[in-house]
Write a protein that holds these residues in place. Sequence first.
Motif, mmCIF file in Angstrom:
data_model
loop_
_atom_site.group_PDB
_atom_site.id
_atom_site.type_symbol
_atom_site.label_atom_id
_atom_site.label_comp_id
_atom_site.label_asym_id
_atom_site.label_seq_id
_atom_site.Cartn_x
_atom_site.Cartn_y
_atom_site.Cartn_z
ATOM 1 N N TRP A 153 57.309 67.598 13.637
ATOM 2 C CA TRP A 153 56.213 68.460 13.185
ATOM 3 C C TRP A 153 54.931 67.649 13.059
ATOM 4 O O TRP A 153 53.841 68.116 13.424
ATOM 5 N N MET A 154 55.056 66.411 12.572
ATOM 6 C CA MET A 154 53.890 65.542 12.449
ATOM 7 C C MET A 154 53.364 65.156 13.828
ATOM 8 O O MET A 154 52.166 65.275 14.106
ATOM 9 N N SER A 156 53.729 66.616 16.683
ATOM 10 C CA SER A 156 53.204 67.756 17.440
ATOM 11 C C SER A 156 51.759 68.079 17.088
ATOM 12 O O SER A 156 51.025 68.673 17.898
ATOM 13 N N SER A 157 51.323 67.658 15.897
ATOM 14 C CA SER A 157 49.944 67.937 15.494
ATOM 15 C C SER A 157 48.931 67.133 16.298
ATOM 16 O O SER A 157 47.735 67.456 16.305
ATOM 17 N N VAL A 165 47.717 62.062 14.611
ATOM 18 C CA VAL A 165 48.444 63.093 13.878
ATOM 19 C C VAL A 165 47.650 63.544 12.659
ATOM 20 O O VAL A 165 46.788 62.818 12.148
ATOM 21 N N SER A 166 47.941 64.745 12.190
ATOM 22 C CA SER A 166 47.302 65.276 10.992
ATOM 23 C C SER A 166 47.660 64.428 9.781
ATOM 24 O O SER A 166 48.829 64.090 9.571
ATOM 25 N N ARG A 169 50.238 66.134 7.563
ATOM 26 C CA ARG A 169 51.623 66.041 8.022
ATOM 27 C C ARG A 169 52.157 64.617 7.888
ATOM 28 O O ARG A 169 53.345 64.421 7.595
#
Length: 359
Positions: A153-154, A156-157, A165-166, A169
């Motif tokens: 999830w991290m 993918s940002s 990354v965000s 996240r």
Amino acid sequence: MTSIQNAALSSTSYVADRLRPVRIWLYVMAALVLAMVMVGGMTRLTGSGLSITTWRPIAGIIPPLKESDWLAEFAGYKLIPQYEVYNHWMTLEDFKGIFWWEWGHRFLGRVIGFVFAIPFLVFLFQRRLTRDMILPLTGLFFLGGFQGFLGWWMVSSGLTELTSVSQYRLATHLTAALLLLLALVWVARRMRPEPTEGAITRGNVWWTAILQVLLVIQVAAGGFVAGIQAGMGYNTWPLMEGKLIPDGLGGHPEPTWRSIFEHGLTVQFNHRMLAYLITIMTFAMLVVQIRRAGLGGVHRWLGLIAFLVLAQVALGIATLLSMINIDLAVSHQALAFILAATICAYLADMTKTKALGVR
């Protein structure tokens, strides 16, 4: 010695023998989680975290073996903003240098899954685990799996619009890793058959619990520092911009609260202030305990905690002044996890009424 006392000692010895492999296994798991965090830190600091742009839980175990495999991986990386904005100069050999860090990070995560699942099944077969142990251990397994989901999830940002990354996240992923480590230590310490030594007050427990919460918040704050590279600015200590409380705090455009997570000066300032608060609180607890009853028994943990806090502060300052030297930064992150785990062990020992797994 009475027959009742003999029976109690025999029962304690039996529990210790049966649970010793389980406890060792949990401590090994905790060490692997710490190693995972350190490799993750190196992955982030070397800019390698977005080098693998797909998530293949099974097939991804095998790295590229042929030139065509490497070219396919590189082609996927060329499609994301990080390559287009910053790394368009890379050759295939340069790409391999960042690929291996990310692959190693993911591979270690898979290893942790196997190292957890296989011994867990063996211990079930050997009937070393009682009913009151199975639920928390199953929870640990799912927490570890959720950590893998958070990792993707991290990542993918940073594959579509961002060049990294965000930070939200990243902080979530890092904090979840810490909570997994603390859960492993907590369960392992609760399995100790030996009684807790030393007089324990309600204040000991509550203040240690508050200190634990502050450490978790501080690690999350460190994730935001890392996520927006706030440590690359204001590389002086103890002053920032020549002041203890610098001008410009909360300088993010509306809404102002986002400055806590997105404004470099504010993010770093908050991280520093939390460090000061944790240090003051730790040594206040230490002084009070020494004056009250000394550091005997379970309170020996408090002396170690105070030492680790000092070491962590020194390492944090050195990391800042070095303009985020990679070795120092990874060591700073690892020591934060070790410190938090030590506080967790102290708290678990103080609150243990009986060994987990004793019928």
